[in-house]
Design a protein around this motif. Structure first.
Motif, PDB file in Angstrom:
ATOM      1  N   CYS A 134       0.384  -1.233  -0.189  1.00  7.68           N
ATOM      2  CA  CYS A 134      -0.052   0.017  -0.102  1.00  7.68           C
ATOM      3  C   CYS A 134       0.924   1.533  -0.211  1.00  7.68           C
ATOM      4  O   CYS A 134       1.824   1.229   0.150  1.00  7.68           O
ATOM      5  CB  CYS A 134      -1.124   0.204   1.223  1.00  7.68           C
ATOM      6  SG  CYS A 134      -2.453  -2.183   1.346  1.00  7.68           S
ATOM      7  N   ASN A 135      -0.129   2.465  -0.380  1.00  9.31           N
ATOM      8  CA  ASN A 135       0.999   3.308  -0.379  1.00  9.31           C
ATOM      9  C   ASN A 135       0.003   4.730   0.048  1.00  9.31           C
ATOM     10  O   ASN A 135      -1.235   4.286   0.417  1.00  9.31           O
ATOM     11  CB  ASN A 135       1.502   4.354  -1.775  1.00  9.31           C
ATOM     12  CG  ASN A 135       0.370   4.535  -2.684  1.00  9.31           C
ATOM     13  OD1 ASN A 135      -0.894   3.853  -3.002  1.00  9.31           O
ATOM     14  ND2 ASN A 135      -0.271   5.913  -3.260  1.00  9.31           N
ATOM     15  N   VAL A 136       0.376   5.693   1.220  1.00 10.06           N
ATOM     16  CA  VAL A 136      -0.381   7.283   1.141  1.00 10.06           C
ATOM     17  C   VAL A 136      -0.608   7.424   0.395  1.00 10.06           C
ATOM     18  O   VAL A 136       0.188   7.692  -0.406  1.00 10.06           O
ATOM     19  CB  VAL A 136       0.049   7.565   2.226  1.00 10.06           C
ATOM     20  CG1 VAL A 136      -0.713   8.637   3.124  1.00 10.06           C
ATOM     21  CG2 VAL A 136       1.282   6.721   3.398  1.00 10.06           C
ATOM     22  N   SER A 137      -2.153   8.079   0.873  1.00  8.98           N
ATOM     23  CA  SER A 137      -2.229   8.349  -0.997  1.00  8.98           C
ATOM     24  C   SER A 137      -2.186   9.718  -1.059  1.00  8.98           C
ATOM     25  O   SER A 137      -2.308  10.625   0.066  1.00  8.98           O
ATOM     26  CB  SER A 137      -3.803   8.243  -1.395  1.00  8.98           C
ATOM     27  OG  SER A 137      -4.480   8.577  -2.225  1.00  8.98           O
ATOM     28  N   LEU A 162      -9.791   7.827  -7.746  1.00 12.89           N
ATOM     29  CA  LEU A 162      -9.071   8.028  -8.325  1.00 12.89           C
ATOM     30  C   LEU A 162      -7.997   7.436  -7.041  1.00 12.89           C
ATOM     31  O   LEU A 162      -6.500   7.770  -8.362  1.00 12.89           O
ATOM     32  CB  LEU A 162      -9.424   9.832  -7.601  1.00 12.89           C
ATOM     33  CG  LEU A 162     -10.998  10.121  -8.380  1.00 12.89           C
ATOM     34  CD1 LEU A 162     -10.752  12.160  -7.870  1.00 12.89           C
ATOM     35  CD2 LEU A 162      -9.925  10.441  -9.634  1.00 12.89           C
ATOM     36  N   ALA A 163      -7.855   7.590  -5.704  1.00 14.54           N
ATOM     37  CA  ALA A 163      -6.832   7.251  -5.496  1.00 14.54           C
ATOM     38  C   ALA A 163      -6.257   5.583  -5.442  1.00 14.54           C
ATOM     39  O   ALA A 163      -5.028   5.480  -5.402  1.00 14.54           O
ATOM     40  CB  ALA A 163      -7.180   6.852  -3.657  1.00 14.54           C
ATOM     41  N   THR A 164      -7.163   4.607  -5.947  1.00 16.77           N
ATOM     42  CA  THR A 164      -6.568   3.489  -6.344  1.00 16.77           C
ATOM     43  C   THR A 164      -6.623   3.690  -7.949  1.00 16.77           C
ATOM     44  O   THR A 164      -4.722   2.363  -7.863  1.00 16.77           O
ATOM     45  CB  THR A 164      -8.084   2.620  -5.749  1.00 16.77           C
ATOM     46  OG1 THR A 164      -8.531   2.603  -5.452  1.00 16.77           O
ATOM     47  CG2 THR A 164      -7.227   1.611  -7.169  1.00 16.77           C
ATOM     48  N   ASP A 173      -0.529  -2.059  -4.824  1.00  8.25           N
ATOM     49  CA  ASP A 173      -1.878  -2.576  -4.508  1.00  8.25           C
ATOM     50  C   ASP A 173      -3.397  -1.493  -4.313  1.00  8.25           C
ATOM     51  O   ASP A 173      -4.444  -1.623  -4.809  1.00  8.25           O
ATOM     52  CB  ASP A 173      -2.044  -3.893  -3.788  1.00  8.25           C
ATOM     53  CG  ASP A 173      -0.752  -4.421  -4.003  1.00  8.25           C
ATOM     54  OD1 ASP A 173      -0.584  -4.531  -5.521  1.00  8.25           O
ATOM     55  OD2 ASP A 173      -0.061  -5.069  -3.634  1.00  8.25           O
ATOM     56  N   GLN A 174      -3.342  -1.093  -3.222  1.00  9.44           N
ATOM     57  CA  GLN A 174      -3.918  -0.205  -2.500  1.00  9.44           C
ATOM     58  C   GLN A 174      -3.759   1.126  -2.314  1.00  9.44           C
ATOM     59  O   GLN A 174      -2.671   0.771  -1.139  1.00  9.44           O
ATOM     60  CB  GLN A 174      -4.977  -1.178  -2.118  1.00  9.44           C
ATOM     61  CG  GLN A 174      -6.099  -1.846  -2.184  1.00  9.44           C
ATOM     62  CD  GLN A 174      -6.747  -1.667  -3.016  1.00  9.44           C
ATOM     63  OE1 GLN A 174      -7.627  -0.576  -2.718  1.00  9.44           O
ATOM     64  NE2 GLN A 174      -7.177  -2.457  -3.772  1.00  9.44           N
ATOM     65  N   PRO A 175      -4.500   2.198  -2.000  1.00 11.30           N
ATOM     66  CA  PRO A 175      -3.525   3.173  -1.043  1.00 11.30           C
ATOM     67  C   PRO A 175      -4.630   3.071   0.460  1.00 11.30           C
ATOM     68  O   PRO A 175      -5.446   2.264   1.036  1.00 11.30           O
ATOM     69  CB  PRO A 175      -5.195   4.830  -1.994  1.00 11.30           C
ATOM     70  CG  PRO A 175      -6.120   3.467  -2.542  1.00 11.30           C
ATOM     71  CD  PRO A 175      -5.533   2.287  -2.495  1.00 11.30           C
ATOM     72  N   LEU A 176      -4.102   4.589   0.816  1.00  9.35           N
ATOM     73  CA  LEU A 176      -4.551   4.087   2.233  1.00  9.35           C
ATOM     74  C   LEU A 176      -4.521   6.063   2.576  1.00  9.35           C
ATOM     75  O   LEU A 176      -3.171   6.191   2.059  1.00  9.35           O
ATOM     76  CB  LEU A 176      -3.224   3.694   3.585  1.00  9.35           C
ATOM     77  CG  LEU A 176      -3.425   4.133   5.046  1.00  9.35           C
ATOM     78  CD1 LEU A 176      -4.499   3.398   4.874  1.00  9.35           C
ATOM     79  CD2 LEU A 176      -2.330   3.632   5.311  1.00  9.35           C
ATOM     80  N   GLU A 186      -8.751   5.457   6.477  1.00  6.70           N
ATOM     81  CA  GLU A 186      -8.420   4.062   5.909  1.00  6.70           C
ATOM     82  C   GLU A 186      -8.467   4.151   4.327  1.00  6.70           C
ATOM     83  O   GLU A 186      -7.879   4.785   3.926  1.00  6.70           O
ATOM     84  CB  GLU A 186     -10.233   4.010   6.185  1.00  6.70           C
ATOM     85  CG  GLU A 186     -11.121   4.765   5.023  1.00  6.70           C
ATOM     86  CD  GLU A 186     -12.525   4.518   5.755  1.00  6.70           C
ATOM     87  OE1 GLU A 186     -13.153   3.496   6.461  1.00  6.70           O
ATOM     88  OE2 GLU A 186     -13.341   5.111   4.835  1.00  6.70           O
ATOM     89  N   GLY A 187      -8.376   2.612   4.383  1.00  2.16           N
ATOM     90  CA  GLY A 187      -8.707   2.459   2.294  1.00  2.16           C
ATOM     91  C   GLY A 187      -9.706   3.048   2.185  1.00  2.16           C
ATOM     92  O   GLY A 187     -10.387   3.407   2.137  1.00  2.16           O
ATOM     93  N   SER A 188      -9.253   2.767   0.489  1.00  3.44           N
ATOM     94  CA  SER A 188     -10.250   3.321  -0.728  1.00  3.44           C
ATOM     95  C   SER A 188     -11.732   1.982  -0.524  1.00  3.44           C
ATOM     96  O   SER A 188     -13.288   3.040  -0.465  1.00  3.44           O
ATOM     97  CB  SER A 188      -9.813   2.903  -1.674  1.00  3.44           C
ATOM     98  OG  SER A 188      -9.765   1.302  -2.016  1.00  3.44           O
TER      99      SER A 188
END
Length: 307
Positions: A134-137, A162-164, A173-176, A186-188
């Motif tokens: 994951c990444n911090v969006s 948008l973040a994903t 894989d996914q944003p935070l 939280e996540g998306s």
């Protein structure tokens, strides 16, 4: 699983028959609210259990209230609709469903001519031993005074989309999300937990997060009763993410999904951590009925029940 039929406004229809007008508020403005429901197959009981339907229906109605529309179905009707779509498709496996209420009339301010559909689908899990990178969006989580995340509406998920898309483009894989105060949200499409200095921590409900039913299950039962570990609800700083021992997303769709790294900082050893493994296992036992505590949370599909 063959292409399942959808329950739409009182009857099972094919995927091709489940259509909405292109000018409807639901299509044009995403004027809908929804719940992600899970049903779990228990081979020993020869039974398909739906998890915490009462709580999902209550949140469903709260979302409709905030959007100023309702559907002409009681909770008993909703129970029967869920059972109909599962039994009508003769499902004997774990299944994920979207229950969606929508406004079929045109116009941004339309609140009438409403409908409901329930769409069952298979949803793949992150396999054991794996997890998300994951990444911090750079996108901020929308706030309660803008588009409240407490409202489970399709329109809210454009923030997550948008973040994903950005995360995928950047190799994650996914944003935070961080919220408007710069704290972890939280996540998306899932709430966030971490293990820091041996304690399980999650953002509070005032941190611009969804009031997740899975989150509540972990806080109220799985962590304190099964693991004998209390959950701390508090603000989480971005840099705490990088030094956490473990982290995971949770939700009806995500269940308990491990996070292995954030912004390419490995969490712990970079593998799925022991606390996450125990929580995931305990949660699966609970929803499937292997753990027989809280039977009121599991609604059987293939026999008559009193609700």
């Amino acid at each position: 699983m063959a292409e399942p039929k959808i329950w739409m406004n009182g009857k099972l229809v094919t995927q091709a028959e489940a259509v909405l007008p292109v000018n409807s508020a639901a299509v044009f403005y995403a004027t809908n609210v929804f719940e992600g429901l899970r049903a779990y197959w228990n081979e020993t009981d020869d039974q398909l259990y739906c998890f915490r339907l009462d709580e999902h229906f209550a949140r469903f109605r709260e979302s409709m209230k905030m959007m100023r529309f309702t559907v002409p179905y009681s909770d008993d009707d909703l129970f029967e609709a869920v059972r109909t779509v599962l039994a009508g498709n003769d499902l004997h496996e774990d299944i994920h469903m979207h229950m969606v209420a929508y406004v079929g009339a045109p116009g941004l301010d339309a609140t009438t001519q409403t409908g409901l559909y329930i769409n069952p689908r298979k949803r793949p899990r992150v396999m054991e031993g794996n997890g998300l990178k994951c990444n911090v969006s750079s996108w901020t989580r929308t706030s309660d005074n803008a588009i409240p995340i407490r409202l489970k509406s399709g329109s809210n998920y454009q923030n997550g989309r948008l973040a994903t898309l950005q995360s995928k483009a950047d190799g994650y894989d996914q944003p935070l999300f961080l919220n408007r105060h710069g704290k972890v949200a939280e996540g998306s499409g899932a709430t966030f937990f971490m293990v820091r200095k041996g304690r399980i921590v999650t953002p509070g409900t005032s941190s611009d997060i969804l009031e997740s039913i899975t989150r509540t299950t972990l806080i109220e039962y799985v962590c304190p009763q099964v693991l004998r570990m209390e959950v701390v609800e508090r603000d989480i700083d971005r840099t705490e993410l990088y030094v956490a021992e473990e982290a995971f997303f949770c939700g009806s769709g995500y269940e308990v999904t491990p996070i292995l790294s954030i912004d390419r900082f490995p969490l712990g050893t970079g593998d799925v951590g022991p606390v996450t493994k125990r929580i995931s296992s305990a949660y699966q036992d609970l929803v499937k009925g292997v753990d027989t505590h809280h039977p009121e949370w599991r609604t059987p599909t293939y026999k008559a029940v009193t609700v």
